[in-house]
Design an enzyme around this catalytic site. Structure first.
Site, short mmCIF file in Angstrom:
data_model
loop_
_atom_site.label_atom_id
_atom_site.label_comp_id
_atom_site.label_asym_id
_atom_site.label_seq_id
_atom_site.Cartn_x
_atom_site.Cartn_y
_atom_site.Cartn_z
N TRP A 1 -9.36 30.38 70.55
CA TRP A 1 -8.58 29.54 69.64
C TRP A 1 -8.08 30.33 68.44
O TRP A 1 -6.95 30.14 67.98
CB TRP A 1 -9.35 28.30 69.22
CG TRP A 1 -9.44 27.29 70.32
CD1 TRP A 1 -10.57 26.86 70.94
CD2 TRP A 1 -8.34 26.63 70.99
NE1 TRP A 1 -10.25 25.95 71.94
CE2 TRP A 1 -8.88 25.80 71.99
CE3 TRP A 1 -6.96 26.66 70.84
CZ2 TRP A 1 -8.10 25.00 72.84
CZ3 TRP A 1 -6.16 25.87 71.67
CH2 TRP A 1 -6.74 25.05 72.65
N ASP B 1 -9.71 25.88 61.07
CA ASP B 1 -9.47 25.01 62.23
C ASP B 1 -10.82 24.43 62.65
O ASP B 1 -11.57 25.05 63.38
CB ASP B 1 -8.85 25.83 63.37
CG ASP B 1 -8.76 25.05 64.67
OD1 ASP B 1 -9.07 23.84 64.67
OD2 ASP B 1 -8.37 25.66 65.69
N LYS C 1 -12.06 15.66 69.80
CA LYS C 1 -13.43 16.16 69.96
C LYS C 1 -14.41 15.27 69.20
O LYS C 1 -15.28 14.68 69.78
CB LYS C 1 -13.52 17.60 69.50
CG LYS C 1 -13.05 18.60 70.54
CD LYS C 1 -11.69 19.15 70.28
CE LYS C 1 -11.21 20.01 71.45
NZ LYS C 1 -10.16 20.94 71.07
C1 PLP Z 1 -9.16 21.80 71.09
C2 PLP Z 1 -8.91 22.82 70.06
C3 PLP Z 1 -7.61 23.15 69.65
C4 PLP Z 1 -6.38 22.56 70.28
O1 PLP Z 1 -6.16 21.29 69.88
P1 PLP Z 1 -4.84 20.46 70.32
O2 PLP Z 1 -5.11 19.15 69.69
O3 PLP Z 1 -4.84 20.44 71.82
O4 PLP Z 1 -3.68 21.17 69.76
C5 PLP Z 1 -7.47 24.09 68.64
N1 PLP Z 1 -8.54 24.65 68.07
C6 PLP Z 1 -9.80 24.39 68.45
C7 PLP Z 1 -10.96 25.05 67.78
C8 PLP Z 1 -10.02 23.45 69.46
O5 PLP Z 1 -11.28 23.16 69.84
#
Ligand code: PLP
Length: 362
Positions: A102, A173, A197
């Protein structure tokens, strides 16, 4: 009706309590004779939902007053672009910490809009993936910001400390760890997280933005990607994903009812400890290659000795009512994602299954 323990990394399991409430309110929300999906977003009813969800998130995370809280479409991936577009300003570079897949995606996106400095990278130490200590980072004091990924969802690598970046804003993030443990929001410039999540269903993304970082973006930035315009319009510049926002609101209220971040933090600690304990007790059979200092509490990946055993494990688990344990397509193996909505009983069941599996296949 049959409900399984769903160990998916996202979209992830939701609490039954929340699903039932959504079901009860589905056809006729609070006596208005229609569903949330049919309700105009500019009316007083939806405004209440939006205001309450913001208030609940502020309370749960103890968000200081000088931060905007936005609920935006586009996923965390949209912020991979929004952060550089909005924060580069007059600066030439931004620093990124690369701890996994990521992080790399965020870096690739930022590199389209400016120069990226790679300040630190995950390393293998004695065969284990380890986050380098900040004393080894090469931070540029002139960077527009420092970006990192507190929990790498795919590899199962999590920071248990907050980087110190001085006057350079720290951007995180937090998609796969937001609300899973207490966080000092005041240490951050921007926090963003996709909802699927730990906050609810896919379609909405939370962004927590310190006021002084609301500035003029690079000129070609699409209107929808302006933090400034989104903040001025309180996430209502265009039609927001209303149903996803509503479900996020139910989830946040559910978290509050059950004791907030303090409660879930303790629960998550216990769940992760139980899983890592069975992995450590059978190191040669359930192999996890993350240094104990940075093991994730949310995503627990491991590999069995052969691809055949991995396959057998996953198939048996499905028969036992435990689904989506397959590792990410780029990582393979097994991964148990155990976000806030995964009950401790689900982890207990998985742990018992892992012991039984090794008894018959080890
Ligand atoms: C799932 C995830 C993403 C992507 O998220 P989207 O909503 O599909 O854009 C980005 N960063 C992390 C750490 C994730 O777990």
């Amino acid at each position: 009706m049959k409900r399984v323990y769903n160990f998916s990394a996202g979209p992830a399991m939701l609490p039954e309590e929340v699903l039932k409430q959504a079901q009860e309110e589905f056809l006729d929300w609070h006596g208005i004779g229609m569903s949330i999906m049919e309700l105009g977003h500019r009316g007083p009813e939806f405004k209440n939902i939006a205001d309450q969800s913001e208030a609940d998130l502020r309370e749960l995370m103890d968000i200081p007053k000088n931060y905007h809280v936005l609920f935006l479409p586009g996923g965390a991936t949209a912020h991979f672009a929004m952060v550089p577009l909005n924060l580069f300003g007059q600066k030439k570079t931004a620093d990124y910490i690369d701890t996994g897949i990521w992080s790399k995606k965020a870096i690739a996106e930022a590199a389209r809009y400016g120069q990226v400095g790679l300040a630190a990278e995950i390393k293998k130490v004695n065969g284990l993936m380890a986050i380098p200590p900040q004393s080894d980072w090469k931070l540029n004091p002139d960077a527009a910001y420092v970006h990192y990924t507190p929990n790498e969802t795919i590899e199962g690598i999590e920071f248990n400390w907050i980087p110190k970046t001085g006057h350079v804003p720290l951007i995180a993030d937090m998609s796969s760890m937001i609300l899973s443990r207490p966080i000092d929001v005041s240490q951050y410039g921007i926090i963003y997280a996709g909802a699927q999540k730990n906050i609810g269903q896919a379609g909405i993304t939370v962004a927590i933005i310190r006021e002084d970082l609301i500035q003029d973006p690079l000129p070609l930035t699409p209107t929808l990607y302006h933090y400034k315009i989104q903040a001025e319009n309180k996430s209502f510049y265009n039609t927001p994903p209303t149903y996803s926002w509503y479900i996020a609101g139910l989830m946040l209220a559910w978290m509050k009812r059950h004791g907030g971040v303090a409660y879930f933090s303790e629960l998550n600690k216990r769940k992760a400890k139980k899983l890592y304990a069975v992995i450590d007790a059978h190191k040669d059979f359930y192999v996890n290659t993350v240094h104990p200092d940075c093991r994730s509490q949310m995503n627990v990946p491991f590999d069995l000795p052969t691809p055949e055993l991995n396959e057998k494990f996953l198939n048996w688990a499905i028969k036992e009512g435990m689904t989506n344990l397959k590792g990410h397509r780029l990582a393979g193996g097994v991964r148990a994602s155990i976000y806030n909505a995964m009950p401790e009983a689900g982890v207990d069941k998985l742990v018992a299954f892992m012991k039984e599996f090794i008894r018959t296949n080890g």
